[in-house]
Design a protein around this motif. Structure first.
Motif, short mmCIF file in Angstrom:
data_model
loop_
_atom_site.label_atom_id
_atom_site.label_comp_id
_atom_site.label_asym_id
_atom_site.label_seq_id
_atom_site.Cartn_x
_atom_site.Cartn_y
_atom_site.Cartn_z
N GLY A 180 -58.72 2.80 94.41
CA GLY A 180 -58.10 4.11 94.36
C GLY A 180 -57.11 4.39 95.46
O GLY A 180 -56.65 5.53 95.62
N CYS A 181 -56.75 3.36 96.25
CA CYS A 181 -55.80 3.58 97.36
C CYS A 181 -54.46 4.07 96.81
O CYS A 181 -53.96 3.57 95.80
N ARG A 182 -53.88 5.00 97.53
CA ARG A 182 -52.57 5.53 97.13
C ARG A 182 -51.43 4.89 97.90
O ARG A 182 -50.27 5.05 97.53
N VAL A 183 -51.75 4.16 98.96
CA VAL A 183 -50.71 3.49 99.73
C VAL A 183 -51.23 2.15 100.23
O VAL A 183 -52.38 2.03 100.65
N PHE A 184 -50.37 1.14 100.16
CA PHE A 184 -50.65 -0.19 100.70
C PHE A 184 -49.63 -0.44 101.80
O PHE A 184 -48.42 -0.38 101.57
N VAL A 185 -50.13 -0.71 103.02
CA VAL A 185 -49.26 -0.97 104.16
C VAL A 185 -49.48 -2.40 104.61
O VAL A 185 -50.59 -2.78 105.01
N GLY A 186 -48.43 -3.22 104.54
CA GLY A 186 -48.54 -4.61 104.93
C GLY A 186 -47.92 -4.87 106.29
O GLY A 186 -46.99 -4.17 106.71
N ALA A 187 -48.43 -5.90 106.96
CA ALA A 187 -47.93 -6.27 108.29
C ALA A 187 -47.04 -7.50 108.17
O ALA A 187 -47.53 -8.62 107.98
N GLY A 188 -45.74 -7.28 108.26
CA GLY A 188 -44.79 -8.38 108.28
C GLY A 188 -44.46 -8.77 109.71
O GLY A 188 -45.17 -8.43 110.66
#
Length: 328
Positions: free
Chosen positions: A115-123
């Motif tokens: 149910g996450c509304r945002v995915f934040v990735g570490a580049g």
């Protein structure tokens, strides 16, 4: 600034690393319930605090595709910092780096299921490689000059690690879009602080000086951008809450100094007056001579501004290292 997501529950992969452990503390302080995914038997488990709102789940990155975290309550955000092969020869192990791309996509799929509304990735700044056409020497004895990195600078990664980060960012963006989930990709430059690995330039220098040794360095003419781990974690948190969908934000202090200047300040905090060998080592092949983040879009979209100066951050880091040495 328009708040995009109110974060009450979050998942962090790579939660025992420097940024992950710092981010976990920041979220907990802000009242967020955090599930930290860590490697089974991780020797760094102790870097996470004991807290009633912190839940630790042991899970290898290869298991993300089959992991079940559902408990009937939705999560709001997924912070993906987990990555294999970040140092040494493993950075060019293309088969290993390719697995990281799959892990990132598995994380997106699981985040959506939760149910996450945002995915934040570490580049990483490694996605750019060396920005040759934008780098020049002002003069033989002067510092290199270049342009700060942002989402307008062409990416030309030179390592398997950088190529995999770039691919993971782009493919996870496409997957998030198809699933109706916001996607934010952060590219970290040079982060330092407590919980960092002992082999980095900053930490290895601190530990050697605290042991009474005099480390050797290059001439230190590189113009680099260092940011304290608390500031870096806060930038990632703000990007989740306020960042634009499909935005790419470089995370740094936004200013660059000669590396020799940083080294001298490390010496002043760890071992005032000690002789250090600046100029005794040659530059390694492929040395990046200019590295600085353009944080204007990050600031405009999220309100982020660095709060901790290098002098203050390195003092805190040295204090943490002293305590670590006492414990060992």
């Amino acid at each position: 600034m328009e708040q995009k997501v109110a974060i009450k529950r979050a998942v962090i992969t790579g939660a025992t690393g420097m940024i992950g452990a710092t981010l976990a503390r920041l979220l907990l302080k802000d009242g967020v319930e955090v599930t930290a995914l860590i490697r089974p038997g991780s020797p760094k488990r102790g870097q996470l605090p004991e807290h009633e709102r912190l839940h630790i789940a042991e899970c290898s990155l290869d298991e993300l595709g089959t992991l079940s975290l559902e408990d009937g309550r939705p999560y709001d955000a997924w912070f993906h910092l987990g990555w294999m092969g970040t140092y040494g020869d493993s950075r060019n192990d293309v088969y290993l780096q390719n697995r990281n791309i799959t892990h990132t996509l598995d994380a997106v799929t699981l985040a959506h299921r939760l149910g996450c509304r945002v995915f934040v990735g570490a580049g990483s700044q490694a996605e750019y490689g060396r920005v040759r056409e934008n780098t020049a020497w002002k003069g033989k004895e002067e510092h290199p000059v270049g342009i700060p990195l942002d989402d307008t600078v062409p990416e030309r990664p030179e390592t398997g690690y950088g190529a995999a980060k770039l691919c993971a960012g782009r493919l996870s963006r496409i997957l998030c879009e198809s699933l109706g989930m916001r996607h934010v990709w952060t590219r970290f430059l040079s982060v330092y602080g407590p919980f960092d690995n002992s082999y980095t330039m900053v930490m290895s220098g601190i530990y050697r000086m605290l042991r009474g040794e005099s480390p050797d360095y290059t001439k230190g003419e590189q113009m680099w951008d260092y940011i304290y781990s608390e500031d870096a974690a806060r930038a990632m948190y703000l990007a989740a809450v306020y960042g634009r969908d499909q935005a790419v934000y470089c995370i740094g202090s936004g200013t660059a100094r000669p590396l020799a200047s940083y080294i001298c300040r490390i010496r002043d905090a760890a071992a005032p007056g000690r002789e250090i060998g600046i100029g005794k080592l040659p530059y390694p092949p492929g040395q990046v001579m200019y590295l600085c983040a353009n944080i204007s879009k990050l600031t405009e979209d999220t309100g982020f501004e660095p709060e901790i100066s290098f002098e203050e951050g390195i003092r805190r880091t040295v204090d943490w290292c002293r305590e670590e040495m006492k414990r060992k």
